[in-house]
Design a protein around this motif. Structure first.
Motif, PDB file in Angstrom:
ATOM      1  N   ASN A  50     -18.896  19.860  -4.987  1.00  0.00           N
ATOM      2  CA  ASN A  50     -19.063  18.413  -5.173  1.00  0.00           C
ATOM      3  C   ASN A  50     -18.104  17.854  -6.213  1.00  0.00           C
ATOM      4  OD1 ASN A  50     -20.414  19.679  -7.283  1.00  0.00           O
ATOM      5  ND2 ASN A  50     -21.843  17.989  -7.553  1.00  0.00           N
ATOM      6  N   ALA A  51     -17.587  18.706  -7.128  1.00  0.00           N
ATOM      7  CA  ALA A  51     -16.609  18.248  -8.119  1.00  0.00           C
ATOM      8  C   ALA A  51     -15.316  17.857  -7.424  1.00  0.00           C
ATOM      9  CB  ALA A  51     -16.352  19.338  -9.155  1.00  0.00           C
ATOM     10  N   ASP A  52     -14.859  18.679  -6.469  1.00  0.00           N
ATOM     11  CA  ASP A  52     -13.653  18.353  -5.712  1.00  0.00           C
ATOM     12  C   ASP A  52     -13.879  17.112  -4.864  1.00  0.00           C
ATOM     13  OD1 ASP A  52     -12.159  20.474  -6.708  1.00  0.00           O
ATOM     14  OD2 ASP A  52     -12.914  21.859  -5.192  1.00  0.00           O
ATOM     15  N   ALA A  53     -15.065  16.988  -4.296  1.00  0.00           N
ATOM     16  CA  ALA A  53     -15.380  15.826  -3.470  1.00  0.00           C
ATOM     17  C   ALA A  53     -15.347  14.549  -4.296  1.00  0.00           C
ATOM     18  CB  ALA A  53     -16.741  16.004  -2.817  1.00  0.00           C
ATOM     19  N   GLU A  54     -15.927  14.590  -5.493  1.00  0.00           N
ATOM     20  CA  GLU A  54     -15.933  13.409  -6.356  1.00  0.00           C
ATOM     21  C   GLU A  54     -14.531  13.052  -6.813  1.00  0.00           C
ATOM     22  OE1 GLU A  54     -18.289  11.190  -7.259  1.00  0.00           O
ATOM     23  OE2 GLU A  54     -19.405  12.192  -5.654  1.00  0.00           O
ATOM     24  N   ALA A  55     -13.706  14.070  -7.083  1.00  0.00           N
ATOM     25  CA  ALA A  55     -12.326  13.814  -7.502  1.00  0.00           C
ATOM     26  C   ALA A  55     -11.539  13.160  -6.375  1.00  0.00           C
ATOM     27  CB  ALA A  55     -11.659  15.118  -7.929  1.00  0.00           C
ATOM     28  N   THR A  56     -11.755  13.629  -5.153  1.00  0.00           N
ATOM     29  CA  THR A  56     -11.073  13.043  -4.003  1.00  0.00           C
ATOM     30  C   THR A  56     -11.521  11.608  -3.785  1.00  0.00           C
ATOM     31  OG1 THR A  56     -10.887  15.205  -2.921  1.00  0.00           O
ATOM     32  CG2 THR A  56     -10.669  13.260  -1.521  1.00  0.00           C
TER      33      THR A  56
ATOM     34  N   LEU B 194     -10.415   5.753  -4.215  1.00  0.00           N
ATOM     35  CA  LEU B 194     -10.859   4.461  -4.741  1.00  0.00           C
ATOM     36  C   LEU B 194      -9.805   3.870  -5.675  1.00  0.00           C
ATOM     37  CD1 LEU B 194     -13.400   2.668  -4.506  1.00  0.00           C
ATOM     38  CD2 LEU B 194     -14.209   3.719  -6.623  1.00  0.00           C
ATOM     39  N   GLU B 195      -9.246   4.681  -6.538  1.00  0.00           N
ATOM     40  CA  GLU B 195      -8.225   4.202  -7.476  1.00  0.00           C
ATOM     41  C   GLU B 195      -6.995   3.698  -6.728  1.00  0.00           C
ATOM     42  OE1 GLU B 195      -5.587   5.810 -11.300  1.00  0.00           O
ATOM     43  OE2 GLU B 195      -6.998   7.143 -10.292  1.00  0.00           O
ATOM     44  N   SER B 196      -6.560   4.439  -5.702  1.00  0.00           N
ATOM     45  CA  SER B 196      -5.408   4.022  -4.904  1.00  0.00           C
ATOM     46  C   SER B 196      -5.694   2.722  -4.174  1.00  0.00           C
ATOM     47  CB  SER B 196      -5.043   5.118  -3.892  1.00  0.00           C
ATOM     48  OG  SER B 196      -4.666   6.311  -4.546  1.00  0.00           O
ATOM     49  N   ALA B 197      -6.902   2.602  -3.651  1.00  0.00           N
ATOM     50  CA  ALA B 197      -7.277   1.396  -2.915  1.00  0.00           C
ATOM     51  C   ALA B 197      -7.312   0.179  -3.833  1.00  0.00           C
ATOM     52  CB  ALA B 197      -8.636   1.594  -2.243  1.00  0.00           C
ATOM     53  N   VAL B 198      -7.878   0.318  -5.019  1.00  0.00           N
ATOM     54  CA  VAL B 198      -7.926  -0.793  -5.968  1.00  0.00           C
ATOM     55  C   VAL B 198      -6.517  -1.279  -6.282  1.00  0.00           C
ATOM     56  CG1 VAL B 198      -8.429  -1.423  -8.364  1.00  0.00           C
ATOM     57  CG2 VAL B 198     -10.139  -0.217  -7.019  1.00  0.00           C
ATOM     58  N   THR B 199      -5.614  -0.338  -6.534  1.00  0.00           N
ATOM     59  CA  THR B 199      -4.235  -0.696  -6.860  1.00  0.00           C
ATOM     60  C   THR B 199      -3.562  -1.437  -5.715  1.00  0.00           C
ATOM     61  OG1 THR B 199      -4.010   1.198  -8.350  1.00  0.00           O
ATOM     62  CG2 THR B 199      -1.980   0.207  -7.532  1.00  0.00           C
ATOM     63  N   LEU B 200      -3.694  -0.926  -4.502  1.00  0.00           N
ATOM     64  CA  LEU B 200      -3.032  -1.541  -3.347  1.00  0.00           C
ATOM     65  C   LEU B 200      -3.649  -2.887  -2.990  1.00  0.00           C
ATOM     66  CD1 LEU B 200      -2.512   1.616  -1.109  1.00  0.00           C
ATOM     67  CD2 LEU B 200      -0.742   0.283  -2.286  1.00  0.00           C
ATOM     68  N   PHE B 201      -4.964  -2.977  -3.020  1.00  0.00           N
ATOM     69  CA  PHE B 201      -5.615  -4.254  -2.728  1.00  0.00           C
ATOM     70  C   PHE B 201      -5.249  -5.306  -3.782  1.00  0.00           C
ATOM     71  CE2 PHE B 201      -9.151  -1.842  -0.366  1.00  0.00           C
ATOM     72  CZ  PHE B 201      -8.600  -2.138   0.871  1.00  0.00           C
ATOM     73  N   ALA B 202      -5.120  -4.872  -5.028  1.00  0.00           N
ATOM     74  CA  ALA B 202      -4.763  -5.811  -6.096  1.00  0.00           C
ATOM     75  C   ALA B 202      -3.342  -6.317  -5.933  1.00  0.00           C
ATOM     76  CB  ALA B 202      -4.924  -5.133  -7.457  1.00  0.00           C
ATOM     77  N   GLU B 203      -2.443  -5.430  -5.495  1.00  0.00           N
ATOM     78  CA  GLU B 203      -1.035  -5.798  -5.360  1.00  0.00           C
ATOM     79  C   GLU B 203      -0.746  -6.573  -4.084  1.00  0.00           C
ATOM     80  OE1 GLU B 203       1.139  -2.161  -5.639  1.00  0.00           O
ATOM     81  OE2 GLU B 203       0.896  -1.993  -7.821  1.00  0.00           O
ATOM     82  N   HIS B 204      -1.405  -6.208  -2.991  1.00  0.00           N
ATOM     83  CA  HIS B 204      -1.025  -6.755  -1.685  1.00  0.00           C
ATOM     84  C   HIS B 204      -2.128  -7.533  -0.966  1.00  0.00           C
ATOM     85  CE1 HIS B 204       2.514  -4.290  -2.213  1.00  0.00           C
ATOM     86  NE2 HIS B 204       1.770  -3.196  -2.283  1.00  0.00           N
ATOM     87  N   GLY B 205      -3.353  -7.424  -1.446  1.00  0.00           N
ATOM     88  CA  GLY B 205      -4.448  -8.111  -0.782  1.00  0.00           C
ATOM     89  C   GLY B 205      -5.045  -7.292   0.347  1.00  0.00           C
ATOM     90  N   LEU B 206      -6.193  -7.737   0.819  1.00  0.00           N
ATOM     91  CA  LEU B 206      -6.909  -7.021   1.879  1.00  0.00           C
ATOM     92  C   LEU B 206      -6.127  -7.024   3.180  1.00  0.00           C
ATOM     93  CD1 LEU B 206      -9.485  -5.628   2.951  1.00  0.00           C
ATOM     94  CD2 LEU B 206     -10.428  -7.910   3.376  1.00  0.00           C
ATOM     95  N   GLY B 207      -5.594  -8.174   3.575  1.00  0.00           N
ATOM     96  CA  GLY B 207      -4.917  -8.279   4.864  1.00  0.00           C
ATOM     97  C   GLY B 207      -3.631  -7.492   4.964  1.00  0.00           C
ATOM     98  N   SER B 208      -2.951  -7.295   3.838  1.00  0.00           N
ATOM     99  CA  SER B 208      -1.648  -6.610   3.857  1.00  0.00           C
ATOM    100  C   SER B 208      -1.735  -5.146   3.452  1.00  0.00           C
ATOM    101  CB  SER B 208      -0.671  -7.340   2.922  1.00  0.00           C
ATOM    102  OG  SER B 208      -0.455  -8.662   3.350  1.00  0.00           O
ATOM    103  N   THR B 209      -2.933  -4.630   3.318  1.00  0.00           N
ATOM    104  CA  THR B 209      -3.135  -3.219   2.973  1.00  0.00           C
ATOM    105  C   THR B 209      -3.905  -2.539   4.090  1.00  0.00           C
ATOM    106  OG1 THR B 209      -3.222  -3.729   0.605  1.00  0.00           O
ATOM    107  CG2 THR B 209      -4.137  -1.614   1.293  1.00  0.00           C
ATOM    108  N   SER B 210      -3.370  -1.453   4.593  1.00  0.00           N
ATOM    109  CA  SER B 210      -4.041  -0.710   5.660  1.00  0.00           C
ATOM    110  C   SER B 210      -4.707   0.539   5.099  1.00  0.00           C
ATOM    111  CB  SER B 210      -3.031  -0.295   6.737  1.00  0.00           C
ATOM    112  OG  SER B 210      -2.121   0.670   6.224  1.00  0.00           O
ATOM    113  N   VAL B 211      -5.623   1.077   5.876  1.00  0.00           N
ATOM    114  CA  VAL B 211      -6.254   2.339   5.480  1.00  0.00           C
ATOM    115  C   VAL B 211      -5.206   3.435   5.412  1.00  0.00           C
ATOM    116  CG1 VAL B 211      -7.962   4.081   6.120  1.00  0.00           C
ATOM    117  CG2 VAL B 211      -8.478   1.666   6.463  1.00  0.00           C
ATOM    118  N   ARG B 212      -4.206   3.347   6.283  1.00  0.00           N
ATOM    119  CA  ARG B 212      -3.124   4.337   6.247  1.00  0.00           C
ATOM    120  C   ARG B 212      -2.370   4.258   4.925  1.00  0.00           C
ATOM    121  NH1 ARG B 212      -0.970   7.220  10.178  1.00  0.00           N
ATOM    122  NH2 ARG B 212      -2.017   5.948  11.772  1.00  0.00           N
ATOM    123  N   ASP B 213      -2.163   3.040   4.419  1.00  0.00           N
ATOM    124  CA  ASP B 213      -1.504   2.874   3.113  1.00  0.00           C
ATOM    125  C   ASP B 213      -2.310   3.555   2.011  1.00  0.00           C
ATOM    126  OD1 ASP B 213       0.499   1.268   4.229  1.00  0.00           O
ATOM    127  OD2 ASP B 213      -0.643  -0.587   3.887  1.00  0.00           O
TER     128      ASP B 213
END
Length: 213
Positions: A6-12, A17-36
């Motif tokens: 579960n430690a590896d799972a939580e780290a993943t 989540l950290e990557s998503a926050v950064t991308l959504f903050a920079e590009h917005g919901l519409g311009s960020t894909s799950v692939r990104d």
């Protein structure tokens, strides 16, 4: 000793989540894909789906994480409000706490501001946090200043807005706004904090009271 699974799972999960926050903050919901997000977190698309479901659910999780972090700032406010210092000093401390906290969590604040601007309203959890903070702070200050809490709410909300807006700004931009060279970014941040404290003092009428004495 082997790491718990579960430690590896939580780290993943945290990395996604950290990557998503950064991308959504920079590009917005519409311009960020799950692939990104998957690419930035160095995981598969299936892994993102496993932890967060759809992109909208991932976005909601990002906002939820932001407001969970913001709730810790409210705890700091509660401690400050319990101290018996003059109201003007109390406001100065509160503004400094809020601005420094927001600067430390700048990416998260950018996402919060972007989300509020794009939809015209706060995330439900964010609205609850804000309303609670407005109620507690305006009531406490009102009692200290012998003024109705209702008179202080709009001024308090204006200060909150300015703190978030300046906190979200890049240090280079702050330096340009303040009129300092880019190499003096740190001094620009300090100047903005002092400016916000002065604005808060004016908004609550402290300077007017001092001038009237």
């Amino acid at each position: 000793m082997a790491r718990p699974a579960n430690a590896d799972a939580e780290a993943t999960r945290a990395r996604i989540l950290e990557s998503a926050v950064t991308l959504f903050a920079e590009h917005g919901l519409g311009s960020t894909s799950v692939r990104d997000v998957a690419g930035a977190a160095e995981v598969s698309l299936a892994m993102v789906g496993h932890y967060f479901g759809s992109k909208d659910e991932l976005y909601d999780a990002c906002l939820g994480a932001i407001y969970a972090e913001l709730s810790t700032m409210n705890e700091q406010f509660a401690r400050e409000l319990a101290t018996q210092v003059p109201p003007e000093e109390l406001i100065a401390r509160a503004v400094a706490i809020a601005f420094r906290f927001a600067r430390k969590h700048r990416t998260a604040v950018r996402l919060m501001v972007r989300a509020a601007v794009s939809t015209g309203e706060l995330h439900p959890r964010g609205r609850q946090l804000l309303m609670n903070a407005l109620e507690v702070v305006s009531t406490t200050l009102g009692a200290r200043l012998d003024r109705p809490a209702s008179e202080l709410r709009l001024a308090l909300q204006s200060v909150v807005f300015l703190v978030a807006r300046y906190a979200a700004q890049d240090e280079g931009e702050l330096a340009a706004v303040v009129g300092l060279p880019a190499r003096e970014r740190r001094h620009a941040v300090e100047a903005v904090e002092k400016h916000l404290v002065r604005l808060a003092s004016d908004a609550f009428g402290f300077h007017e009271e001092n001038e009237g004495r």
